[in-house]
Design a protein around this motif. Structure first.
Motif, short mmCIF file in Angstrom:
data_model
loop_
_atom_site.label_atom_id
_atom_site.label_comp_id
_atom_site.label_asym_id
_atom_site.label_seq_id
_atom_site.Cartn_x
_atom_site.Cartn_y
_atom_site.Cartn_z
N VAL A 1 -1.97 -41.48 86.72
CA VAL A 1 -3.22 -40.71 86.85
C VAL A 1 -4.20 -41.26 87.88
O VAL A 1 -5.30 -40.72 88.02
N SER A 2 -3.83 -42.28 88.60
CA SER A 2 -4.79 -42.87 89.54
C SER A 2 -4.39 -42.58 90.98
O SER A 2 -4.34 -41.42 91.38
N PHE A 3 -4.11 -43.59 91.78
CA PHE A 3 -3.89 -43.36 93.22
C PHE A 3 -2.76 -42.36 93.50
O PHE A 3 -2.93 -41.42 94.27
N ALA A 4 -1.59 -42.58 92.92
CA ALA A 4 -0.46 -41.71 93.24
C ALA A 4 -0.76 -40.27 92.88
O ALA A 4 -0.36 -39.34 93.60
N PHE A 5 -1.47 -40.06 91.79
CA PHE A 5 -1.81 -38.70 91.36
C PHE A 5 -2.70 -38.01 92.38
O PHE A 5 -2.40 -36.90 92.85
N ILE A 6 -3.82 -38.64 92.75
CA ILE A 6 -4.73 -37.97 93.68
C ILE A 6 -4.14 -37.87 95.07
O ILE A 6 -4.36 -36.89 95.79
N ILE A 7 -3.36 -38.89 95.48
CA ILE A 7 -2.83 -38.91 96.83
C ILE A 7 -1.76 -37.84 97.04
O ILE A 7 -1.68 -37.21 98.10
N MET A 8 -0.94 -37.60 96.03
CA MET A 8 0.16 -36.65 96.20
C MET A 8 -0.13 -35.26 95.66
O MET A 8 0.55 -34.30 96.03
N ALA B 1 -9.23 -31.61 99.40
CA ALA B 1 -9.70 -32.99 99.33
C ALA B 1 -9.34 -33.78 100.57
O ALA B 1 -8.36 -33.48 101.26
N VAL B 2 -10.15 -34.82 100.84
CA VAL B 2 -9.85 -35.83 101.85
C VAL B 2 -9.97 -37.19 101.20
O VAL B 2 -10.45 -37.33 100.07
N LYS B 3 -9.55 -38.21 101.93
CA LYS B 3 -9.53 -39.57 101.38
C LYS B 3 -10.89 -40.00 100.85
O LYS B 3 -11.03 -40.45 99.72
N GLY B 4 -11.92 -39.93 101.70
CA GLY B 4 -13.23 -40.42 101.30
C GLY B 4 -13.31 -41.93 101.33
O GLY B 4 -12.63 -42.60 102.11
N SER B 5 -14.14 -42.49 100.48
CA SER B 5 -14.41 -43.92 100.39
C SER B 5 -14.91 -44.45 101.74
O SER B 5 -15.38 -43.68 102.58
N ALA B 6 -14.80 -45.74 101.97
CA ALA B 6 -15.28 -46.34 103.21
C ALA B 6 -14.23 -46.22 104.32
O ALA B 6 -13.02 -46.20 104.04
N VAL B 7 -14.69 -46.16 105.54
CA VAL B 7 -13.77 -46.13 106.68
C VAL B 7 -12.88 -47.37 106.65
O VAL B 7 -13.36 -48.49 106.52
N GLY B 8 -11.58 -47.15 106.69
CA GLY B 8 -10.64 -48.26 106.69
C GLY B 8 -10.18 -48.69 105.32
O GLY B 8 -9.18 -49.41 105.19
N ASP B 9 -10.87 -48.28 104.27
CA ASP B 9 -10.47 -48.65 102.91
C ASP B 9 -9.30 -47.77 102.49
O ASP B 9 -9.41 -46.55 102.47
N ALA B 10 -8.16 -48.41 102.17
CA ALA B 10 -6.95 -47.68 101.78
C ALA B 10 -6.61 -46.60 102.81
O ALA B 10 -6.35 -45.44 102.48
N ILE C 1 -3.94 -43.67 102.85
CA ILE C 1 -4.10 -42.37 102.21
C ILE C 1 -4.17 -41.26 103.25
O ILE C 1 -3.71 -40.13 103.03
N ASN C 2 -4.72 -41.58 104.42
CA ASN C 2 -4.81 -40.57 105.48
C ASN C 2 -3.44 -40.08 105.93
O ASN C 2 -3.32 -38.96 106.46
N ASP C 3 -2.40 -40.90 105.73
CA ASP C 3 -1.06 -40.47 106.10
C ASP C 3 -0.62 -39.26 105.26
O ASP C 3 0.21 -38.46 105.71
N PHE C 4 -1.16 -39.14 104.06
CA PHE C 4 -0.83 -37.99 103.22
C PHE C 4 -1.73 -36.80 103.54
O PHE C 4 -1.32 -35.66 103.37
N ASP C 5 -2.92 -37.08 104.03
CA ASP C 5 -3.83 -36.01 104.43
C ASP C 5 -3.31 -35.32 105.69
O ASP C 5 -3.48 -34.10 105.86
N ASN C 6 -2.68 -36.08 106.60
CA ASN C 6 -2.20 -35.47 107.85
C ASN C 6 -0.67 -35.42 107.93
O ASN C 6 -0.10 -35.22 109.01
N PHE C 7 0.00 -35.60 106.78
CA PHE C 7 1.45 -35.47 106.68
C PHE C 7 2.18 -36.39 107.65
O PHE C 7 3.19 -36.02 108.26
N GLY D 1 -17.88 -45.90 90.91
CA GLY D 1 -16.46 -45.88 91.22
C GLY D 1 -16.14 -46.21 92.66
O GLY D 1 -16.95 -46.81 93.38
N TRP D 2 -14.96 -45.79 93.10
CA TRP D 2 -14.43 -46.16 94.42
C TRP D 2 -14.63 -45.06 95.46
O TRP D 2 -14.48 -45.31 96.65
N GLY D 3 -14.87 -43.83 95.02
CA GLY D 3 -15.19 -42.76 95.95
C GLY D 3 -14.04 -42.17 96.74
O GLY D 3 -14.23 -41.71 97.87
N PHE D 4 -12.83 -42.16 96.16
CA PHE D 4 -11.70 -41.50 96.81
C PHE D 4 -11.56 -40.07 96.29
O PHE D 4 -12.16 -39.69 95.30
#
Length: 492
Positions: A73-80, A88-97, A100-106, A305-308
């Motif tokens: 229910v955490s990273f893998a869930f929201i990312i995939m 949705a987009v990654k969010g959070s701070a620039v460069g943090d994780a 995740i952008n690799d999944f946003d832009n395939f 929270g982390w803001g993703f």
């Protein structure tokens, strides 16, 4: 949640039927390697377990507990399930994780660890379900309870395989323990759906319609019917999807929460709109049992929270175009907003991928006054299937069969709650838009775009390639461990 008690005038969640699960999971199942995670599993649990009625109950309870784990229910869930969509987009701070952008832009590859996390998390749950389904029949215990527990395990296994088949297409389908070579070979998608259907039909036949207060939140016959109606949409069996959804609607056991914002708050958990939820809890002094980071990873960065997993401008514009301010306000929390619970959204000045006002997933918001123990939001149940979605499944299935007039009433019920007018002659696009607005940020949008054939056009600007990105890559490490018996999806 299963039981809500007021303790020191604050909400304390005490899910008594899953309190002992952490110990069970660690002690009983840790001796068994997880399916397709490392080497194949070929053993059953340590001697001395699966001997009593209590063991049977603990085994099934451990499957429920697994659903709130990090991989589920955490990273893998929201990312995939959200980031690849237009919601949705990654969010959070620039460069943090930044991965995740690799999944946003395939741009992800088969070596991306998130792919393995998603895969392994679901097979860990299947492992637990198969342990229960295989071993409980031989236990001398109350036969009615035995039948019900096996039905619950089959429902949960079906839900896990539903995640896997949507994400990867063909997947291995171990159905018992000990397992054979089938865990190293992919079962065709159509056959996986047959297994899911059979598990759910078996569950429907034996699960109760309701539970007493101590067991509220367990899978019911309605849960199984609801999931099966959704599965039938993916199988394009429109008549069966309509029939199953209509059984739920006609049962009179479910209804819509009157206030959309309240649907995602603690007071409405396991309420009349709930068809199935992942149960969460806060047990002071027990971090493991209180552990769920579903809300924390998504909530207000710099505050709770982390803001993703940040709602996009495109989603906000879709709400605006529909005149849907009620669901927009509950789904998107902007910096400076004050929630109905009185919390001011402060957060950080900027988020990666957002040019305008920082904002967050409002459905993951958990009033901090209710936080007692564990990660932020660890006491918040995770909605898996709601009655509003059943109504939308009914509407879609009817339109797919040429019965647009039959879709008017279920669509009207969903829209009335948020003060939107009736659509007298709804189209398929009307229903699919309603799904987007009603279920935004709940993990369905990407899969909906794929199953309806809209992903290639809607997601083209993000890098989606037709014939490839309808499914994710099979984790390369698992292909290597299988000595090449597991095959890769096309294009990877």
């Amino acid at each position: 949640m299963l039981i809500s008690n007021l303790i020191n005038q604050e909400i304390m969640k005490a899910n008594k039927w899953i309190v002992p699960l952490l110990m069970l999971t660690m002690v009983i199942f840790s001796s068994c390697q997880d399916y397709l995670d490392f080497e194949p599993e070929n053993t059953i649990p340590a001697e001395g377990f699966f001997e009593t009625q209590e063991h049977a109950e603990q085994a099934v309870n451990s499957i429920y507990a697994h659903f709130r784990s990090w991989e589920m229910v955490s990273f893998a869930f929201i990312i995939m399930q959200e980031i690849p969509s237009d919601n949705a987009v990654k969010g959070s701070a620039v460069g943090d994780a930044s991965f995740i952008n690799d999944f946003d832009n395939f741009a992800f590859t088969p070596n991306q660890f998130v792919l393995k996390d998603y895969w392994a998390g679901r097979y860990r749950g299947i492992n637990k379900a198969n342990q229960a389904i295989t071993n409980i029949p031989d236990i001398s215990m109350n036969e009615s309870l035995k039948t019900r527990l096996i039905g619950e395990a089959k429902f949960l296994r079906a839900l896990l395989y539903f995640d896997l088949v949507r994400a990867y297409g063909d997947v291995p389908t171990p159905l018992s323990v000990p397992v054979g070579p089938e865990i190293n070979f992919r079962t065709p998608k159509a056959k996986v759906y047959e297994y899911i259907e059979q598990d759910l039909l078996d569950a429907i036949a034996v699960l109760p319609d309701t539970y007493d207060a101590a067991n509220k939140g367990r899978a019911t016959a309605g849960s199984a019917k609801g999931l099966l109606s959704k599965v039938y949409l993916y199988m394009e069996r429109w008549g069966d999807a309509e029939r199953m959804a209509t059984e739920i609607v006609s049962s009179g056991k479910y209804s819509l929460e009157s206030n959309f914002y309240n649907v995602f708050r603690v007071a409405a958990e396991n309420g009349p709109e709930s068809v199935f939820e992942i149960q969460a809890q806060q047990i002071e002094g027990n971090w493991g049992v209180s552990f769920s980071q579903h809300a924390e990873v998504q909530s207000v960065r710099g505050q709770w929270g982390w803001g993703f997993n940040i709602p996009t401008d495109d989603l906000a514009a879709a709400f605006d175009a529909a005149g849907d301010q009620i669901r927009k306000a509950a789904t998107i929390l902007y910096k400076g907003d004050t929630t109905p619970d009185g919390d001011i959204i402060a957060g950080v000045p900027s988020l990666e991928g957002i040019d305008g006002t920082p904002r967050y997933n409002g459905k993951a918001y958990y009033p901090p006054a209710q936080q007692l123990f564990g990660p932020y939001g660890s006491g918040q149940n995770i909605r898996v299937l709601r009655f509003s979605e059943i109504l939308l499944i009914q509407a879609e299935a009817r339109i797919r069969q040429g019965n647009a007039s039959g879709a008017v009433e279920p669509l009207k019920l969903v829209r009335n709650r948020v003060n939107l007018p009736e659509i007298s002659s709804p189209t398929l696009d009307d229903v699919l838009l309603e799904r987007r607005l009603e279920l935004a940020m709940e993990g369905d949008r990407f899969f909906d775009l794929v199953r309806t054939g809209k992903a290639a056009s809607v997601l083209a600007s993000k890098g989606f390639v037709a014939g490839k990105h309808e499914v994710f890559a099979v984790p390369q490490e698992l292909i290597d461990l299988s000595e090449g018996n597991l095959t890769q999806n096309p294009g990877y």
